[in-house]
Design a protein around this motif. Structure first.
Motif, PDB file in Angstrom:
ATOM      1  N   GLY A 258      54.549  86.722 115.562  1.00  0.00           N
ATOM      2  CA  GLY A 258      55.287  86.098 114.262  1.00  0.00           C
ATOM      3  C   GLY A 258      56.387  85.167 114.568  1.00  0.00           C
ATOM      4  N   TRP A 259      56.703  84.570 113.681  1.00  0.00           N
ATOM      5  CA  TRP A 259      57.998  83.947 113.593  1.00  0.00           C
ATOM      6  C   TRP A 259      58.934  84.378 112.614  1.00  0.00           C
ATOM      7  CZ3 TRP A 259      58.589  79.596 116.917  1.00  0.00           C
ATOM      8  CH2 TRP A 259      57.485  79.194 117.456  1.00  0.00           C
ATOM      9  N   TYR A 260      60.402  84.058 112.883  1.00  0.00           N
ATOM     10  CA  TYR A 260      61.354  84.571 112.152  1.00  0.00           C
ATOM     11  C   TYR A 260      62.484  83.248 112.318  1.00  0.00           C
ATOM     12  CZ  TYR A 260      60.298  89.568 112.610  1.00  0.00           C
ATOM     13  OH  TYR A 260      59.738  90.683 112.514  1.00  0.00           O
ATOM     14  N   ARG A 261      63.311  83.402 111.376  1.00  0.00           N
ATOM     15  CA  ARG A 261      64.509  82.232 111.380  1.00  0.00           C
ATOM     16  C   ARG A 261      65.717  83.025 110.826  1.00  0.00           C
ATOM     17  NH1 ARG A 261      62.918  78.419 106.184  1.00  0.00           N
ATOM     18  NH2 ARG A 261      63.178  79.827 104.551  1.00  0.00           N
ATOM     19  N   GLN A 262      66.861  82.176 111.571  1.00  0.00           N
ATOM     20  CA  GLN A 262      68.295  82.642 111.332  1.00  0.00           C
ATOM     21  C   GLN A 262      68.904  81.604 110.884  1.00  0.00           C
ATOM     22  OE1 GLN A 262      69.704  84.687 114.882  1.00  0.00           O
ATOM     23  NE2 GLN A 262      71.219  85.846 113.659  1.00  0.00           N
ATOM     24  N   PHE A 263      69.663  81.875 109.802  1.00  0.00           N
ATOM     25  CA  PHE A 263      70.535  80.872 109.188  1.00  0.00           C
ATOM     26  C   PHE A 263      72.138  81.223 109.620  1.00  0.00           C
ATOM     27  CE2 PHE A 263      67.621  78.873 106.455  1.00  0.00           C
ATOM     28  CZ  PHE A 263      66.856  79.891 105.840  1.00  0.00           C
TER      29      PHE A 263
ATOM     30  N   GLU B 146      67.090  73.214 103.358  1.00  0.00           N
ATOM     31  CA  GLU B 146      67.305  74.640 103.373  1.00  0.00           C
ATOM     32  C   GLU B 146      66.171  75.373 104.507  1.00  0.00           C
ATOM     33  OE1 GLU B 146      66.575  72.857 100.583  1.00  0.00           O
ATOM     34  OE2 GLU B 146      65.234  74.214  99.407  1.00  0.00           O
ATOM     35  N   ASP B 147      65.549  74.521 104.953  1.00  0.00           N
ATOM     36  CA  ASP B 147      64.715  75.149 106.013  1.00  0.00           C
ATOM     37  C   ASP B 147      65.510  75.157 107.257  1.00  0.00           C
ATOM     38  OD1 ASP B 147      61.683  73.767 104.679  1.00  0.00           O
ATOM     39  OD2 ASP B 147      62.432  75.762 104.630  1.00  0.00           O
ATOM     40  N   THR B 148      66.663  74.560 107.427  1.00  0.00           N
ATOM     41  CA  THR B 148      67.460  74.225 108.574  1.00  0.00           C
ATOM     42  C   THR B 148      67.877  75.382 109.152  1.00  0.00           C
ATOM     43  OG1 THR B 148      68.214  72.078 108.121  1.00  0.00           O
ATOM     44  CG2 THR B 148      69.505  73.238 109.516  1.00  0.00           C
ATOM     45  N   ALA B 149      67.627  76.150 110.342  1.00  0.00           N
ATOM     46  CA  ALA B 149      67.732  77.369 110.905  1.00  0.00           C
ATOM     47  C   ALA B 149      67.348  77.372 112.320  1.00  0.00           C
ATOM     48  CB  ALA B 149      67.076  78.230 110.083  1.00  0.00           C
ATOM     49  N   LEU B 150      67.664  78.458 112.939  1.00  0.00           N
ATOM     50  CA  LEU B 150      67.044  78.552 114.402  1.00  0.00           C
ATOM     51  C   LEU B 150      65.799  79.334 114.359  1.00  0.00           C
ATOM     52  CD1 LEU B 150      67.854  78.199 117.221  1.00  0.00           C
ATOM     53  CD2 LEU B 150      69.275  80.338 117.113  1.00  0.00           C
ATOM     54  N   TYR B 151      64.922  79.118 114.693  1.00  0.00           N
ATOM     55  CA  TYR B 151      63.527  79.677 114.530  1.00  0.00           C
ATOM     56  C   TYR B 151      63.235  80.417 115.877  1.00  0.00           C
ATOM     57  CZ  TYR B 151      62.580  77.576 110.150  1.00  0.00           C
ATOM     58  OH  TYR B 151      62.966  76.901 109.022  1.00  0.00           O
ATOM     59  N   TYR B 152      62.854  81.677 115.701  1.00  0.00           N
ATOM     60  CA  TYR B 152      62.344  82.690 116.808  1.00  0.00           C
ATOM     61  C   TYR B 152      60.934  82.870 116.629  1.00  0.00           C
ATOM     62  CZ  TYR B 152      67.420  83.273 117.643  1.00  0.00           C
ATOM     63  OH  TYR B 152      68.848  82.917 117.978  1.00  0.00           O
ATOM     64  N   CYS B 153      60.181  83.075 117.866  1.00  0.00           N
ATOM     65  CA  CYS B 153      58.896  83.702 117.836  1.00  0.00           C
ATOM     66  C   CYS B 153      59.082  85.024 118.485  1.00  0.00           C
ATOM     67  CB  CYS B 153      58.017  82.879 118.879  1.00  0.00           C
ATOM     68  SG  CYS B 153      58.573  82.883 120.388  1.00  0.00           S
ATOM     69  N   LYS B 154      58.401  85.922 118.006  1.00  0.00           N
ATOM     70  CA  LYS B 154      58.377  87.392 118.249  1.00  0.00           C
ATOM     71  C   LYS B 154      56.942  87.956 118.550  1.00  0.00           C
ATOM     72  CE  LYS B 154      59.071  91.382 115.799  1.00  0.00           C
ATOM     73  NZ  LYS B 154      59.572  92.395 115.202  1.00  0.00           N
TER      74      LYS B 154
END
Length: 122
Positions: A34-39, A87-95
């Protein structure tokens, strides 16, 4: 086990990006991905996930625009992001949930990638 994420960058609103995340190391089986994002100042939130059987799930805010996929032969998960918005600007992480063979037997753990920055200009 290590996860290497890539594909982030600076794009204009309306553009597209494809994020990639490749797993390496002691891998017996790859389970959910999966993918997560963090603002800034916020907790990570789930964006999209895909099971080993290929079933997908998305946050309501990204449905239609985001597409998650996987290639088990390449031990990789991808996130296609279309019609990007500021508003999609963020740090994206995979898990990735991975089963490894260890001395005690099969061990299932979740691993995080290092994060890739997506910046969308208006």
């Amino acid at each position: 086990v290590q996860l290497q994420a890539s594909g982030g960058g600076l794009v204009q609103a309306g553009g597209s990006l494809r994020l990639s995340c490749e797993a390496s190391g002691n891998i017996f089986r790859i389970n959910d991905m999966g993918w997560y994002r963090q603002f800034p100042g916020k907790e990570r939130e789930l964006v999209a996930s895909i099971t080993s059987g290929g079933n997908t799930d998305y946050a309501d805010s990204v449905k239609v625009r985001f597409i998650v996929s996987r290639d088990d032969a390449k031990r990789s998960v991808y996130l296609q992001i279309n019609n990007l918005k500021p508003e999609d600007t963020a740090l994206y992480y995979c898990k990735v949930d991975i089963t490894s063979i260890q001395r005690v037997g099969l061990v299932q753990q979740q691993y995080w990638g290092q994060g890739t920055v997506v910046t969308v200009s208006s």
